[in-house]
Design an enzyme around this catalytic site. Structure first.
Site, PDB file in Angstrom:
ATOM      1  N   SER A 119      40.116  38.278  48.984  1.00  0.00           N
ATOM      2  CA  SER A 119      39.741  37.761  47.674  1.00  0.00           C
ATOM      3  C   SER A 119      40.225  36.337  47.502  1.00  0.00           C
ATOM      4  O   SER A 119      39.925  35.706  46.501  1.00  0.00           O
ATOM      5  CB  SER A 119      40.343  38.645  46.590  1.00  0.00           C
ATOM      6  OG  SER A 119      41.711  38.822  46.836  1.00  0.00           O
ATOM      7  N   HIS A 140      33.357  40.520  49.443  1.00  0.00           N
ATOM      8  CA  HIS A 140      34.483  40.866  48.561  1.00  0.00           C
ATOM      9  C   HIS A 140      34.070  41.911  47.527  1.00  0.00           C
ATOM     10  O   HIS A 140      33.200  41.668  46.691  1.00  0.00           O
ATOM     11  CB  HIS A 140      34.973  39.583  47.867  1.00  0.00           C
ATOM     12  CG  HIS A 140      36.104  39.804  46.932  1.00  0.00           C
ATOM     13  ND1 HIS A 140      36.260  39.131  45.752  1.00  0.00           N
ATOM     14  CD2 HIS A 140      37.163  40.661  47.004  1.00  0.00           C
ATOM     15  CE1 HIS A 140      37.352  39.544  45.139  1.00  0.00           C
ATOM     16  NE2 HIS A 140      37.904  40.474  45.866  1.00  0.00           N
ATOM     17  N   GLU A 152      30.948  39.896  46.207  1.00  0.00           N
ATOM     18  CA  GLU A 152      30.748  38.461  46.423  1.00  0.00           C
ATOM     19  C   GLU A 152      30.527  38.252  47.919  1.00  0.00           C
ATOM     20  O   GLU A 152      31.324  38.703  48.736  1.00  0.00           O
ATOM     21  CB  GLU A 152      31.983  37.677  45.963  1.00  0.00           C
ATOM     22  CG  GLU A 152      32.159  37.677  44.458  1.00  0.00           C
ATOM     23  CD  GLU A 152      33.425  36.958  44.001  1.00  0.00           C
ATOM     24  OE1 GLU A 152      33.344  36.168  43.070  1.00  0.00           O
ATOM     25  OE2 GLU A 152      34.512  37.209  44.576  1.00  0.00           O
ATOM     26  N   ASN A 190      37.715  35.680  40.996  1.00  0.00           N
ATOM     27  CA  ASN A 190      39.168  35.471  40.913  1.00  0.00           C
ATOM     28  C   ASN A 190      39.536  34.071  40.428  1.00  0.00           C
ATOM     29  O   ASN A 190      40.603  33.872  39.856  1.00  0.00           O
ATOM     30  CB  ASN A 190      39.844  35.757  42.254  1.00  0.00           C
ATOM     31  CG  ASN A 190      40.095  37.240  42.421  1.00  0.00           C
ATOM     32  OD1 ASN A 190      39.867  38.017  41.504  1.00  0.00           O
ATOM     33  ND2 ASN A 190      40.554  37.653  43.585  1.00  0.00           N
TER      34      ASN A 190
END
Ligand code: 3HC
Length: 296
Positions: A119, A140, A152, A190
């Site tokens: 991540s 991800h 992702e 994130n």
């Protein structure tokens, strides 16, 4: 390229979820852990999640059995040799990941794609540590993997033709909605989420509000499904701490710097749900705000 068989490196919180989803959507799936004990714990986590799904009427009993029958646990990298894609979900540490890739490389067929569930680490940095940077990509997932729809997909400037398309199609076949991002630490989610949850810890440290009030604030005030401190406990204080440090190293921006309380919680083993204690204490139902923090 057609993906017929899936490998997963790591059967922790994320690896178990990824292996479960792959097996549940029909792929013969091999999941690897470093030792039998961790493997058994990971496979148990999958079985419990499926059992929970059956109890909630979300998973048919026969699908639970079929999923388990498509799933093989192993501690031997050779068992991953004929996979078409291997998704790495080991601890968020570059040295641990590159060690896993080098062991995988010696057995994995050349045409296979290697994807990392990182991540925050650079996909390029991992890709160049392998002999197949053109067949390496970021993939991800989000926690809890079987319930969260998003993935992702992050290609690098070295990712070869067709690899991104194959992985986007594979993600859809898992029942997920893929979004494309650049290889930038934290990607999209994130980058936005981490400063927010770190700010929730800072607000707690500064005494702006209690654990429950901070969580209620964001749940009822912003319609979030869970408050930031509950979410931290779900993702893992340690995992988020590693992610924040990596993001801070990359961007050198204070908004990514982990607050001091976080480091102390990690040192104390207050890593959230998985250790039974984080911002909440999970020894009773419903979980209570962690007394130690409430007394501060
Ligand atoms: N099997 C199958 N389905 C299940 C299940 C199981 N074991 N357990 C629950 N479900 C289903 C439920 O039946 C329900 O379905 P419905 O919506 O059709 O009724 C749905 O899943 C939601 O479950 P619950 O009602 O039990 O629980 P909640 O409504 O509280 O939702 C949640 C739980 C989905 C986790 C929700 O609270 C949520 O979305 N939280 C935020 C999670 C989040 O933000 N994750 C991302 C973290 S960041 C990350 O992972 C990135 C990393 O790099 C840090």
């Amino acid at each position: 390229m057609e993906i017929k068989k899936v490998g997963v490196l790591g059967c922790g919180l994320m690896g178990a979820g990824i292996a479960q989803v792959a097996a549940q959507t029909g792929y013969p799936t091999v999941v690897l852990e470093v030792n039998r004990e961790l493997l058994e714990a990971g496979l148990k986590r999958i079985d419990q999640f499926l059992a929970g799904g059956v109890a909630k009427g979300k998973v048919r009993p026969e699908d639970r059995q079929a999923t388990l029958s498509r799933l093989t646990g192993t501690t031997d990298y050779k068992a991953l040799g004929d996979c078409d894609i291997v998704i790495e979900a080991v601890v968020e540490n570059l040295a641990a990941k590159t060690e896993a890739f080098s062991r995988l490389e010696s057995t994995l067929k050349p045409a296979a794609i290697v994807a990392s569930n990182t991540s925050s680490l650079s996909i390029t940095e991992m890709a160049v540590s392998t002999k197949r940077p053109e067949r390496f990509i970021g993939l991800h997932f989000f926690n809890p993997v079987p319930l969260m729809k998003l993935v992702e997909v992050s290609r690098t400037i070295q990712t070869g033709p067709g690899v991104e398309e194959t992985v986007l199609g594979f993600a859809k076949s898992l029942g997920k909605v893929p979004i494309r991002t650049m290889d930038r630490t934290g990607f999209i989610v994130n980058r936005l989420l981490v400063p927010y949850i770190l700010d929730a810890i800072r607000a707690l440290e500064e005494g702006v509000g209690s654990i429950t009030d901070i969580d209620q604030g964001m749940k009822l005030g912003c319609g979030h499904p869970m408050g930031p401190l509950t979410l931290l406990d779900l993702v893992g204080i340690d995992t988020t701490y590693y992610i924040a440090n990596i993001m801070f190293d990359e961007f050198r921006e204070p908004r990514f710097a982990p607050p001091p309380l976080m480091k102390r919680m990690v040192l104390a083993g207050f890593n959230g749900r998985k250790t039974g204690k984080g911002f909440y204490d999970y020894s009773s139902e419903p979980p209570r705000p962690n007394d130690f923090l409430a007394q501060r």
